[in-house]
Design a protein around this motif. Structure first.
Motif, PDB file in Angstrom:
ATOM      1  N   ALA A 249       0.823  -1.211   0.000  1.00  0.00           N
ATOM      2  CA  ALA A 249       0.000   0.000   0.000  1.00  0.00           C
ATOM      3  C   ALA A 249       0.855   1.259   0.000  1.00  0.00           C
ATOM      4  CB  ALA A 249      -0.928  -0.012   1.214  1.00  0.00           C
ATOM      5  N   ALA A 250       2.031   1.182   0.625  1.00  0.00           N
ATOM      6  CA  ALA A 250       2.896   2.354   0.735  1.00  0.00           C
ATOM      7  C   ALA A 250       3.647   2.663  -0.555  1.00  0.00           C
ATOM      8  CB  ALA A 250       3.895   2.149   1.874  1.00  0.00           C
ATOM      9  N   ASP A 251       3.704   1.681  -1.467  1.00  0.00           N
ATOM     10  CA  ASP A 251       4.447   1.869  -2.719  1.00  0.00           C
ATOM     11  C   ASP A 251       3.592   1.389  -3.884  1.00  0.00           C
ATOM     12  OD1 ASP A 251       6.323   2.233  -4.683  1.00  0.00           O
ATOM     13  OD2 ASP A 251       7.545   0.505  -4.130  1.00  0.00           O
ATOM     14  N   PRO A 252       2.519   2.109  -4.205  1.00  0.00           N
ATOM     15  CA  PRO A 252       1.590   1.622  -5.231  1.00  0.00           C
ATOM     16  C   PRO A 252       2.200   1.526  -6.620  1.00  0.00           C
ATOM     17  CG  PRO A 252       1.042   3.865  -4.563  1.00  0.00           C
ATOM     18  CD  PRO A 252       2.056   3.374  -3.596  1.00  0.00           C
ATOM     19  N   VAL A 253       3.248   2.277  -6.906  1.00  0.00           N
ATOM     20  CA  VAL A 253       3.842   2.250  -8.244  1.00  0.00           C
ATOM     21  C   VAL A 253       4.426   0.867  -8.546  1.00  0.00           C
ATOM     22  CG1 VAL A 253       5.642   3.194  -9.714  1.00  0.00           C
ATOM     23  CG2 VAL A 253       4.296   4.715  -8.244  1.00  0.00           C
ATOM     24  N   ASP A 254       5.148   0.305  -7.584  1.00  0.00           N
ATOM     25  CA  ASP A 254       5.784  -0.997  -7.785  1.00  0.00           C
ATOM     26  C   ASP A 254       5.112  -2.120  -7.017  1.00  0.00           C
ATOM     27  OD1 ASP A 254       7.753   0.115  -9.455  1.00  0.00           O
ATOM     28  OD2 ASP A 254       8.952   0.712  -7.734  1.00  0.00           O
ATOM     29  N   ALA A 255       3.886  -1.889  -6.557  1.00  0.00           N
ATOM     30  CA  ALA A 255       3.179  -2.921  -5.792  1.00  0.00           C
ATOM     31  C   ALA A 255       2.746  -4.083  -6.683  1.00  0.00           C
ATOM     32  CB  ALA A 255       1.961  -2.316  -5.102  1.00  0.00           C
ATOM     33  N   GLY A 256       2.456  -3.773  -7.941  1.00  0.00           N
ATOM     34  CA  GLY A 256       1.897  -4.763  -8.843  1.00  0.00           C
ATOM     35  C   GLY A 256       0.473  -4.409  -9.207  1.00  0.00           C
ATOM     36  N   ASP A 257      -0.170  -5.306  -9.927  1.00  0.00           N
ATOM     37  CA  ASP A 257      -1.505  -5.044 -10.456  1.00  0.00           C
ATOM     38  C   ASP A 257      -2.611  -5.742  -9.677  1.00  0.00           C
ATOM     39  OD1 ASP A 257      -0.477  -3.676 -12.938  1.00  0.00           O
ATOM     40  OD2 ASP A 257       0.462  -5.644 -13.155  1.00  0.00           O
ATOM     41  N   TRP A 258      -2.249  -6.712  -8.867  1.00  0.00           N
ATOM     42  CA  TRP A 258      -3.200  -7.473  -8.061  1.00  0.00           C
ATOM     43  C   TRP A 258      -2.424  -8.156  -6.939  1.00  0.00           C
ATOM     44  CZ3 TRP A 258      -1.426 -12.431  -8.366  1.00  0.00           C
ATOM     45  CH2 TRP A 258      -0.747 -12.798  -9.539  1.00  0.00           C
ATOM     46  N   LEU A 259      -3.149  -8.761  -6.015  1.00  0.00           N
ATOM     47  CA  LEU A 259      -2.529  -9.464  -4.897  1.00  0.00           C
ATOM     48  C   LEU A 259      -3.087 -10.882  -4.834  1.00  0.00           C
ATOM     49  CD1 LEU A 259      -0.790  -9.422  -2.279  1.00  0.00           C
ATOM     50  CD2 LEU A 259      -2.830  -8.599  -1.077  1.00  0.00           C
ATOM     51  N   GLY A 260      -2.199 -11.858  -4.709  1.00  0.00           N
ATOM     52  CA  GLY A 260      -2.620 -13.238  -4.518  1.00  0.00           C
ATOM     53  C   GLY A 260      -2.682 -13.548  -3.032  1.00  0.00           C
ATOM     54  N   VAL A 261      -3.821 -14.070  -2.580  1.00  0.00           N
ATOM     55  CA  VAL A 261      -4.011 -14.408  -1.168  1.00  0.00           C
ATOM     56  C   VAL A 261      -4.093 -15.924  -1.018  1.00  0.00           C
ATOM     57  CG1 VAL A 261      -5.623 -14.293   0.782  1.00  0.00           C
ATOM     58  CG2 VAL A 261      -5.106 -12.243  -0.539  1.00  0.00           C
ATOM     59  N   GLN A 262      -3.315 -16.445  -0.079  1.00  0.00           N
ATOM     60  CA  GLN A 262      -3.308 -17.872   0.210  1.00  0.00           C
ATOM     61  C   GLN A 262      -3.635 -18.057   1.686  1.00  0.00           C
ATOM     62  OE1 GLN A 262      -0.356 -18.615  -3.476  1.00  0.00           O
ATOM     63  NE2 GLN A 262       0.384 -19.418  -1.544  1.00  0.00           N
ATOM     64  N   TYR A 263      -4.653 -18.865   1.930  1.00  0.00           N
ATOM     65  CA  TYR A 263      -5.144 -19.033   3.306  1.00  0.00           C
ATOM     66  C   TYR A 263      -5.417 -20.505   3.576  1.00  0.00           C
ATOM     67  CZ  TYR A 263      -8.118 -19.021   7.407  1.00  0.00           C
ATOM     68  OH  TYR A 263      -8.644 -19.300   8.649  1.00  0.00           O
ATOM     69  N   TYR A 264      -4.937 -20.958   4.737  1.00  0.00           N
ATOM     70  CA  TYR A 264      -5.148 -22.345   5.129  1.00  0.00           C
ATOM     71  C   TYR A 264      -5.687 -22.513   6.543  1.00  0.00           C
ATOM     72  CZ  TYR A 264      -2.456 -23.763   1.033  1.00  0.00           C
ATOM     73  OH  TYR A 264      -2.032 -23.967  -0.252  1.00  0.00           O
ATOM     74  N   ARG A 265      -5.357 -21.593   7.461  1.00  0.00           N
ATOM     75  CA  ARG A 265      -5.605 -21.938   8.859  1.00  0.00           C
ATOM     76  C   ARG A 265      -5.594 -20.723   9.777  1.00  0.00           C
ATOM     77  NH1 ARG A 265       0.361 -24.276  10.641  1.00  0.00           N
ATOM     78  NH2 ARG A 265       1.557 -23.135   9.087  1.00  0.00           N
ATOM     79  N   LYS A 266      -6.086 -20.990  10.987  1.00  0.00           N
ATOM     80  CA  LYS A 266      -5.905 -20.094  12.115  1.00  0.00           C
ATOM     81  C   LYS A 266      -4.725 -20.604  12.928  1.00  0.00           C
ATOM     82  CE  LYS A 266      -8.349 -18.016  16.047  1.00  0.00           C
ATOM     83  NZ  LYS A 266      -9.652 -17.883  16.746  1.00  0.00           N
ATOM     84  N   ASN A 267      -3.845 -19.684  13.328  1.00  0.00           N
ATOM     85  CA  ASN A 267      -2.667 -20.025  14.127  1.00  0.00           C
ATOM     86  C   ASN A 267      -2.737 -19.337  15.489  1.00  0.00           C
ATOM     87  OD1 ASN A 267      -0.944 -20.258  11.237  1.00  0.00           O
ATOM     88  ND2 ASN A 267      -0.347 -21.649  12.853  1.00  0.00           N
ATOM     89  N   TRP A 268      -2.451 -20.091  16.548  1.00  0.00           N
ATOM     90  CA  TRP A 268      -2.362 -19.509  17.877  1.00  0.00           C
ATOM     91  C   TRP A 268      -0.889 -19.294  18.209  1.00  0.00           C
ATOM     92  CZ3 TRP A 268      -6.249 -22.588  16.300  1.00  0.00           C
ATOM     93  CH2 TRP A 268      -7.547 -22.158  16.576  1.00  0.00           C
ATOM     94  N   VAL A 269      -0.514 -18.052  18.424  1.00  0.00           N
ATOM     95  CA  VAL A 269       0.881 -17.677  18.640  1.00  0.00           C
ATOM     96  C   VAL A 269       1.225 -17.817  20.115  1.00  0.00           C
ATOM     97  CG1 VAL A 269       2.543 -15.786  18.460  1.00  0.00           C
ATOM     98  CG2 VAL A 269       0.814 -16.107  16.680  1.00  0.00           C
ATOM     99  N   ASP A 270       2.390 -18.431  20.385  1.00  0.00           N
ATOM    100  CA  ASP A 270       2.799 -18.713  21.761  1.00  0.00           C
ATOM    101  C   ASP A 270       4.293 -18.450  21.926  1.00  0.00           C
ATOM    102  OD1 ASP A 270       3.259 -19.618  24.292  1.00  0.00           O
ATOM    103  OD2 ASP A 270       2.458 -21.639  23.980  1.00  0.00           O
ATOM    104  N   PRO A 271       4.685 -17.407  22.680  1.00  0.00           N
ATOM    105  CA  PRO A 271       6.112 -17.125  22.851  1.00  0.00           C
ATOM    106  C   PRO A 271       6.852 -18.213  23.618  1.00  0.00           C
ATOM    107  CG  PRO A 271       4.800 -15.759  24.314  1.00  0.00           C
ATOM    108  CD  PRO A 271       3.841 -16.439  23.400  1.00  0.00           C
ATOM    109  N   ALA A 272       6.126 -19.072  24.330  1.00  0.00           N
ATOM    110  CA  ALA A 272       6.768 -20.147  25.086  1.00  0.00           C
ATOM    111  C   ALA A 272       6.977 -21.398  24.255  1.00  0.00           C
ATOM    112  CB  ALA A 272       5.930 -20.483  26.320  1.00  0.00           C
ATOM    113  N   SER A 273       6.450 -21.419  23.044  1.00  0.00           N
ATOM    114  CA  SER A 273       6.556 -22.606  22.200  1.00  0.00           C
ATOM    115  C   SER A 273       7.846 -22.587  21.392  1.00  0.00           C
ATOM    116  CB  SER A 273       5.362 -22.694  21.246  1.00  0.00           C
ATOM    117  OG  SER A 273       5.570 -23.683  20.257  1.00  0.00           O
ATOM    118  N   PRO A 274       8.567 -23.706  21.328  1.00  0.00           N
ATOM    119  CA  PRO A 274       9.777 -23.742  20.498  1.00  0.00           C
ATOM    120  C   PRO A 274       9.471 -23.612  19.009  1.00  0.00           C
ATOM    121  CG  PRO A 274       9.244 -25.927  21.334  1.00  0.00           C
ATOM    122  CD  PRO A 274       8.334 -24.967  22.033  1.00  0.00           C
ATOM    123  N   THR A 275       8.228 -23.852  18.630  1.00  0.00           N
ATOM    124  CA  THR A 275       7.833 -23.723  17.229  1.00  0.00           C
ATOM    125  C   THR A 275       7.083 -22.412  16.952  1.00  0.00           C
ATOM    126  OG1 THR A 275       5.737 -24.874  17.614  1.00  0.00           O
ATOM    127  CG2 THR A 275       7.647 -26.221  16.998  1.00  0.00           C
TER     128      THR A 275
END
Length: 414
Positions: A249-275
């Motif tokens: 959004a900040a650089d519309p000149v070189d952003a491209g002509d469209w955006l491809g969105v890829q979605y698979y899941r909800k993720n729960w973020v945990d700072p205590a998790s090694p992953t």
């Protein structure tokens, strides 16, 4: 629903996606081939012959077209086209000309990805995306492809899931180069965004194609309701989602002509998790990959993607499962999410399912089954469309989500 009973307009594009390394086979000059043959990495098996798509592409595209697909997303393999620095293969470029011609001849619109996870081994060995001239080397490859294939390019995906290239490869160590370095993770993400902008300029200079970045946008949530977890989730959101959407959004000149969105899941973020991520809470349905199924997350993330102020294509969405009825249910929920986002004003113009075929799923090998079409790798790579393939074909031909379940329709209608 529209006045004519359709959930999607007639011009909406329907199809599926593949990636070269996952289907072609014998991509021996890539960093991934080296990674999957190293016993010390996360990879569980070799990609080997893939699903022999390198030889069977024409039949594969004819099969997809027969299933009502009007678009197909594929990638071309940098490691084949430029096997050594500055040494470009005319034979491999000719091969991809035949591939793109076959897509066109089967009446499908091609979305061509220039970089889908894999790198030439020589590029990886000299530092990959951390090398000081990484963008320059990528630009040379992009320019060569655009000059050689430009007349066959209609939609160009510059880089597939840059945030996952950075996250899996440089923070989690799950993909090449297998590094766990928080500093490099952030640096590589910004390098890839800059590489996208450079590729956009070259595509526009050398071809008449449209072009766009392809991002995976998981729905992120804190694993616990406390300040530390909330702050960590916000940091992950900033690196995985905001960097790219706000950067475009900040650089519309070189952003491209469209955006491809890829979605698979909800993720729960945990700072205590090694992953970094916590397992889904008990009772949440999951896929073979252990990913939480949350269809409304696609609607939410399409709205977030719309902040880039570009037209949108869903360039990947799918489920790993052995139960094809579950895949049809997954399609139902996620297509309704797309339709809802469109009704709420998001400019979504197509849906490409992941994936066209059961194929090699990176470090997970061949176990996860994402495909609309089964492949018997033990019996001459025989292709068998699953019921979900015919169900999606009915949607493509009618524009109605309910057609997923209209099994009484004749074969000609599916």
């Amino acid at each position: 629903m529209m006045e004519d009973g359709r959930d999607f307009p007639e011009e909406f594009l329907w199809g599926a996606a593949t990636a070269a390394h996952q289907v072609e086979g014998s991509n021996v000059n890539s960093d991934w081939w080296a990674f999957e043959h190293d016993p010390h990495t996360a990879s569980v098996e070799s990609s080997g012959d893939g699903i022999d798509h390198y030889a069977r592409f024409a039949d594969d595209f004819a099969l997809l077209a027969s299933l009502g697909h009007t678009a197909h997303r594929l990638s071309i393999e940098w490691a084949r086209i430029e096997p050594a620095p500055g040494e470009f293969s005319a034979a491999q470029l000719a091969h991809y000309r035949r591939v793109l011609t076959a897509v066109r001849d089967n009446g499908m619109t091609a979305f061509v990805t220039l970089h889908h996870f894999t790198l030439p081994r020589w590029f990886a060995d000299r530092g990959g995306w951390t090398a000081p001239d990484a963008i320059d080397r990528f630009e040379q490859y992009v320019r060569h492809v655009c000059v050689g294939l430009g007349d066959l390019l209609e939609h160009v995906c510059t880089i597939n899931e840059p945030q996952m290239v950075a996250l899996h490869g440089y923070l989690e160590g799950y993909h090449p180069p297998g590094v766990t370095n928080p500093t490099l993770w952030k640096r590589v993400g910004r390098t890839l965004l800059a590489a996208h902008r450079a590729a956009v300029r070259i595509v526009h200079e050398t071809t008449g194609a449209t072009t766009g970045l392809v991002v995976q946008l998981p729905l992120l949530a804190p694993a616990r309701e406390d300040d530390v977890t909330g702050q960590f989730c916000a940091q992950m959101q900033a690196e995985i989602v905001d960097l790219y959407i706000d950067g475009l959004a900040a650089d519309p000149v070189d952003a491209g002509d469209w955006l491809g969105v890829q979605y698979y899941r909800k993720n729960w973020v945990d700072p205590a998790s090694p992953t970094i991520f916590a397992p889904p809470p008990p009772g949440v349905p999951t896929t073979q990959m252990g990913w939480a199924i949350h269809p409304d997350g696609l609607r939410v993330m399409l709205h977030r993607a719309a902040d880039a102020r570009l037209p949108i294509y869903v360039t990947e969405n799918g489920i790993a499962t052995e139960d094809d009825l579950e895949r049809i249910s997954y399609l139902d929920g996620h297509l309704r999410a797309v339709a809802a986002a469109r009704a709420e004003g998001v400019d979504v113009r197509g849906y490409l399912h992941w994936s066209a075929f059961d194929n090699f799923e990176w470090s997970e090998g061949y176990r996860p089954k994402f495909g609309l079409i089964a492949v018997d790798r033990h019996h001459d790579y025989a292709r068998t469309p699953k019921p979900s393939a015919h169900a999606l074909a009915r949607v493509a031909r009618t524009g109605r989500i309910d057609a997923l379940h209209d099994q009484h329709l004749t074969p000609e209608a599916t």
